[in-house]
Design an enzyme around this catalytic site. Structure first.
Site, PDB file in Angstrom:
ATOM      1  N   GLY A 192       0.845  -1.189   0.000  1.00 39.26           N
ATOM      2  CA  GLY A 192       0.000   0.000   0.000  1.00 39.26           C
ATOM      3  C   GLY A 192       0.876   1.233   0.000  1.00 39.26           C
ATOM      4  O   GLY A 192       2.050   1.174   0.389  1.00 39.26           O
ATOM      5  N   GLN A 203       2.915   9.969   1.515  1.00 38.62           N
ATOM      6  CA  GLN A 203       4.223   9.305   1.512  1.00 38.62           C
ATOM      7  C   GLN A 203       5.076   9.721   0.322  1.00 38.62           C
ATOM      8  O   GLN A 203       6.297   9.538   0.350  1.00 38.62           O
ATOM      9  CB  GLN A 203       4.055   7.779   1.527  1.00 38.62           C
ATOM     10  CG  GLN A 203       3.429   7.281   2.819  1.00 38.62           C
ATOM     11  CD  GLN A 203       3.367   5.774   2.841  1.00 38.62           C
ATOM     12  OE1 GLN A 203       2.431   5.196   2.298  1.00 38.62           O
ATOM     13  NE2 GLN A 203       4.359   5.124   3.428  1.00 38.62           N
ATOM     14  N   HIS A 221      -3.929   0.964   7.926  1.00 38.14           N
ATOM     15  CA  HIS A 221      -2.602   1.585   7.878  1.00 38.14           C
ATOM     16  C   HIS A 221      -2.600   2.772   6.902  1.00 38.14           C
ATOM     17  O   HIS A 221      -2.122   3.864   7.235  1.00 38.14           O
ATOM     18  CB  HIS A 221      -1.586   0.519   7.454  1.00 38.14           C
ATOM     19  CG  HIS A 221      -0.173   0.997   7.386  1.00 38.14           C
ATOM     20  ND1 HIS A 221       0.813   0.535   8.219  1.00 38.14           N
ATOM     21  CD2 HIS A 221       0.435   1.896   6.563  1.00 38.14           C
ATOM     22  CE1 HIS A 221       1.958   1.139   7.923  1.00 38.14           C
ATOM     23  NE2 HIS A 221       1.755   1.966   6.921  1.00 38.14           N
ATOM     24  N   HIS A 261      -2.493   7.109   7.347  1.00 34.67           N
ATOM     25  CA  HIS A 261      -1.575   8.050   6.689  1.00 34.67           C
ATOM     26  C   HIS A 261      -2.309   9.330   6.270  1.00 34.67           C
ATOM     27  O   HIS A 261      -1.734  10.421   6.318  1.00 34.67           O
ATOM     28  CB  HIS A 261      -0.960   7.417   5.433  1.00 34.67           C
ATOM     29  CG  HIS A 261       0.285   6.619   5.696  1.00 34.67           C
ATOM     30  ND1 HIS A 261       1.419   7.162   6.245  1.00 34.67           N
ATOM     31  CD2 HIS A 261       0.587   5.316   5.449  1.00 34.67           C
ATOM     32  CE1 HIS A 261       2.369   6.227   6.330  1.00 34.67           C
ATOM     33  NE2 HIS A 261       1.881   5.096   5.868  1.00 34.67           N
TER      34      HIS A 261
HETATM   35 ZN    ZN Z   1       2.959   3.354   5.928  1.00 36.51          ZN
END
Ligand code: ZN
Length: 188
Positions: free
Chosen positions: A46, A51, A141, A145
């Site tokens: 993922g 990110q 998860h 983020h």
């Molecule tokens: Zn992560």
């Protein structure tokens, strides 16, 4: 398409809630294509837009379910409904998670067993996926983020201290650090 650098913990973009997507244009399409390519090269199961330094509510995932069915897609402006998170000690063997923004490390934590993800795709068609087990964990998860939360922020002791020590030892926890999938890492 191109592989984008992945931000490392400490960069503000990872610790700030991301913004709703309101414009579905070519640059969003390019972002998503680049996110798939970057996730594949990393490799990861993922990847969320923050990110790669983009503070938008978008994530991609790629996971083969327990029965072998491949699950690969993008969700934009997601919502997540969860079953209750179980209490108790997390198990290293079965509940250890990693994160491309805390590269090379793993720590265990409890997550909800079931998740229902809703949102839209690039064409603004509705997305709805019921997930269990690791697939549900990936959604939790990645959704975190988008709210500026890393899994290490959720750790219980002693793992919370362990993770914090690793961040210090590696010289992370400051703005501007990233790594580029496909390039040899400095630490080998
Ligand atoms: Zn992560």
């Amino acid at each position: 398409m191109s592989i984008r650098p992945i931000c490392i913990t400490g960069d503000p973009v990872l610790h700030t809630p991301a913004l709703e997507v309101t414009v579905f244009d070519d640059s969003l399409r390019t972002l998503v294509q680049d996110m798939f390519e970057t996730m594949d090269e990393a490799p990861g199961v993922g990847l969320a837009a923050p990110q790669v330094g983009v503070n938008l509510r978008v994530f991609v995932y790629d996971w083969d379910k327990e029965d072998g069915t491949p699950q690969r897609g993008v969700v934009i402006n997601p919502k997540l409904e969860l079953s209750e998170t179980p209490s108790g000690e997390p198990e290293w063997e079965t509940e250890s998670e990693g994160c491309l923004s805390v590269p090379g490390e793993r720590f265990p934590l409890k997550r909800a067993e079931r998740a229902t993800l809703t949102g839209v795709d690039l064409d603004q068609n509705p997305v709805r996926i019921d997930a269990e087990g690791w697939f549900a964990r990936i959604f939790q998860h990645e959704f975190d983020h988008l709210n500026g939360t890393l899994y290490v922020d959720r750790l219980a002791e002693p793992y919370k201290t362990d993770a914090s020590n690793v961040v210090t030892e590696r010289g992370w926890g400051i703005p501007g650090l990233s790594w580029l999938p496909g390039e040899e890492r400095l630490e080998g």
